[in-house]
Design an enzyme around this catalytic site. Structure first.
Site, short mmCIF file in Angstrom:
data_model
loop_
_atom_site.label_atom_id
_atom_site.label_comp_id
_atom_site.label_asym_id
_atom_site.label_seq_id
_atom_site.Cartn_x
_atom_site.Cartn_y
_atom_site.Cartn_z
CD GLU A 38 76.91 -93.29 35.46
OE1 GLU A 38 78.14 -93.23 35.67
OE2 GLU A 38 76.42 -93.23 34.32
CB CYS A 188 88.73 -88.30 22.29
SG CYS A 188 89.73 -86.87 22.80
CB CYS A 194 93.60 -87.04 15.70
SG CYS A 194 94.05 -86.70 17.43
CB CYS A 197 88.56 -87.42 15.80
SG CYS A 197 87.55 -86.47 16.95
CB CYS A 203 90.03 -80.93 17.57
SG CYS A 203 90.63 -81.51 19.18
#
Length: 318
Positions: A38, A188, A194, A197, A203
């Site tokens: 991270e 995304c 889209c 997706c 959505c």
DNA sequence: AACCCGGGGGA
DNA sequence: TCCCCAGGGTT
């Protein structure tokens, strides 16, 4: 939770298991490994981190090793990644872990956030991925997915975090985190796909205008910038250069300009000589420094078996 | 809130 | 040239 939200949650989990990217830091859930990943991933693309992650862990496999390292050693494994101060903070973080937490990564949010270089996002990312807590790591990818698909309207950061936490399927925060990251990175995106997706049917995003407001991180021209000279000095440090005048020659700067950057680097721990404890942790009354058995340093051993089990469970689900 | 941090890939 | 990126810390 509405039926629509539940559908989104279920579809995203299913999609995540079948489209999950195989990344080095997903091979286990050791808290220290997650912490390193991270830290490297802050404002840095996945493709770049993969070239550094394993080498870094090979050289600094535990907080104990990292805490005992020198600053130039750490920099040598970091230069090229960018944001080199992250490396120094990670080293300081390891020192705090050793001195105050028996070399273990805490599993409490407030404690995590008190560590050098660990903010709200990283704390949640560790809790969700290493300790399976029901909290959401809201990075720039997750923010897009959450606001577009689940929320559908602008929301403050605090409110979004609360909402995001409520969406984590109980006990499945690891795979939930990966699913959101993968959807945000692969589908995304800023310019979304889209048509590919899995969430499109439910959505709330119409394709334009609903993006969360993210202030641009404008960065001035690199050539001739302070950044460039800083980078030159850091590279020299990583190559073992210690003499101040020699460092200055690497930049070609005049004394005043160089000194300004030199002092800044010194204050940030780039020379490893100032072992100043980070603010808030200045109490040197380390409790159990000598109480360790010395057998399993740097391995949160209770997590190792759990990591293996989880990996097996998830690979079966595919 | 604004600014600082590195660097590379892509439009 | 400008935008983007698994943010955090300081002022």
């Amino acid at each position: 939770m509405t039926d629509r939200t539940l559908r989104l949650q279920e579809i995203l989990l299913e999609w995540g298991t079948t489209h999950r990217r195989q990344l080095p830091w997903r091979e286990n859930r050791h808290p220290y490994h997650i912490l390193v990943a991270e830290t490297m991933l802050t404002q840095t693309q996945v493709g770049r981190v993969t070239r550094y992650y394993q080498d870094f862990l090979s050289r600094f496999p535990t907080p104990f090793v990292l805490a005992e390292s020198s600053a130039p050693e750490v920099l040598e494994s970091w230069v090229g990644l960018g944001y080199n101060r992250r490396a120094l903070r990670l080293r300081q973080c390891a020192q705090v872990l050793v001195e105050e937490h028996d070399g273990l990564v805490p599993d409490v949010q407030e404690t995590l956030r008190s560590l050098p270089g660990v903010g709200a996002y990283t704390a949640n990312a560790i809790l969700a991925q290493a300790f399976n807590k029901d909290v959401s790591a809201v990075d720039t990818n997750a923010r897009r997915v959450l606001v577009r698909a689940f929320v559908g309207q602008p929301m403050t950061q605090v409110a979004l975090q609360i909402r995001a936490d409520s969406l984590v399927p109980h006990g499945r925060s690891w795979e939930w985190t990966q699913a959101i990251f993968d959807l945000g990175a692969l589908i995304c995106r800023v310019k979304p796909s889209c048509d590919r997706c899995p969430l499109a049917a439910d959505c709330l995003f119409d394709g334009h205008g609903l993006d969360p407001y993210i202030p641009p991180r404008r960065q001035s021209t690199f050539a001739g910038s302070r950044r460039q000279y800083r980078g030159q000095i850091v590279r020299a440090l990583a190559q073992g250069v210690q003499d101040k005048e020699e460092l200055r020659r690497h930049t070609g700067l005049d004394a005043d300009s160089f000194n300004s950057i030199y002092q800044e680097l010194k204050n940030e721990g780039f020379f490893g000589t100032t072992e100043t404890a980070p603010p808030g942790a200045s109490n040197p009354s380390t409790s159990t420094l000598g109480g360790c058995t010395g057998t399993s340093h740097g391995t949160q051993h209770h997590m190792d078996s759990a990591a293996i089990n989880y990996t097996e469970v998830y690979s079966v689900e595919d």
